[in-house]
Design a protein around this motif. Structure first.
Motif, mmCIF file in Angstrom:
data_model
loop_
_atom_site.group_PDB
_atom_site.id
_atom_site.type_symbol
_atom_site.label_atom_id
_atom_site.label_comp_id
_atom_site.label_asym_id
_atom_site.label_seq_id
_atom_site.Cartn_x
_atom_site.Cartn_y
_atom_site.Cartn_z
ATOM 1 N N ILE A 85 11.465 -9.283 -2.419
ATOM 2 C CA ILE A 85 10.107 -8.952 -2.840
ATOM 3 C C ILE A 85 9.639 -7.707 -2.075
ATOM 4 O O ILE A 85 10.153 -7.406 -1.003
ATOM 5 N N GLU A 86 8.674 -6.999 -2.644
ATOM 6 C CA GLU A 86 8.199 -5.750 -2.054
ATOM 7 C C GLU A 86 7.386 -5.967 -0.786
ATOM 8 O O GLU A 86 7.455 -5.179 0.148
ATOM 9 N N THR A 87 6.576 -7.020 -0.746
ATOM 10 C CA THR A 87 5.726 -7.294 0.419
ATOM 11 C C THR A 87 5.913 -8.742 0.849
ATOM 12 O O THR A 87 6.465 -9.559 0.112
ATOM 13 N N GLU A 88 5.421 -9.039 2.047
ATOM 14 C CA GLU A 88 5.532 -10.414 2.552
ATOM 15 C C GLU A 88 4.612 -11.367 1.800
ATOM 16 O O GLU A 88 4.848 -12.574 1.790
ATOM 17 N N GLU A 89 3.599 -10.835 1.171
ATOM 18 C CA GLU A 89 2.645 -11.651 0.434
ATOM 19 C C GLU A 89 3.345 -12.347 -0.738
ATOM 20 O O GLU A 89 3.941 -11.715 -1.588
ATOM 21 N N ILE A 94 7.598 -18.231 -3.050
ATOM 22 C CA ILE A 94 8.784 -18.154 -3.906
ATOM 23 C C ILE A 94 9.940 -18.906 -3.263
ATOM 24 O O ILE A 94 10.639 -19.670 -3.924
ATOM 25 N N VAL A 95 10.130 -18.710 -1.956
ATOM 26 C CA VAL A 95 11.192 -19.431 -1.243
ATOM 27 C C VAL A 95 10.954 -20.932 -1.338
ATOM 28 O O VAL A 95 11.886 -21.707 -1.599
ATOM 29 N N ALA A 96 9.719 -21.376 -1.159
ATOM 30 C CA ALA A 96 9.394 -22.803 -1.257
ATOM 31 C C ALA A 96 9.680 -23.337 -2.648
ATOM 32 O O ALA A 96 10.181 -24.462 -2.799
#
Length: 115
Positions: A85-89, A94-96
Motif C-alpha cells: 500500500i502507498e501509506t500506512e493508513e 487489510i492485513v487483518a
C-alpha cells in the motif's frame, strides 16, 4: 503489481503446510490412493507431488482474496501473500482482513517467515 514502485508499506505473509490444508473431496479419496504394506491408503488431505496441485492451490488463494487482489493492494503467489500500500493508513486493516479470511478457511501462517 505493475505499479509496485509507488508502494511504500509492505507485509509478507507466508502460509504453513499450504497444500496439506486442502481436504480431498469426500468420495474422491480413492483417486489418490496408493498401496502400503497393510493394503490401500486413501489420504484425506492433499499432499505434495499431486499433478496440478500448485495450480489448484493458486486458484483457491486467488478466489479467497479476489476482491483484495483486484484493488492492487494484495498479491498472492502460491503460499506467499504480499500486502502492499502507498501509506500506512489502512494497511493494518487489510492485513487483518487477510488473516481473518485465512483463519476462516483453516489456513495457517508461518510467523517466522513473515515480515
Amino acid at each position: 503489481m505493475e505499479n509496485i514502485g509507488t508502494k511504500k508499506v509492505f507485509t509478507k505473509i507466508d502460509l504453513r503446510w499450504e497444500y496439506n490444508n486442502i481436504r480431498i473431496k469426500k468420495g474422491d479419496e480413492w483417486k489418490v490412493a496408493f498401496t502400503i504394506l497393510e493394503g490401500f491408503f486413501e489420504p484425506m488431505i492433499m499432499f505434495f507431488g499431486l499433478t496440478n496441485l500448485p495450480a489448484m492451490f493458486q486458484a483457491m488463494m486467488n478466489e479467497l482474496l479476489r476482491d483484495l487482489i483486484n484493488t492492487g493492494k494484495v498479491a498472492v503467489f502460491i503460499n506467499d501473500i504480499i500486502v502492499e500500500i502507498e501509506t500506512e493508513e489502512g494497511h493494518n486493516e487489510i492485513v487483518a482482513e487477510v488473516i481473518r479470511r485465512l483463519e476462516e478457511n483453516n489456513l495457517y501462517i508461518k510467523l517466522e517467515k513473515c515480515k
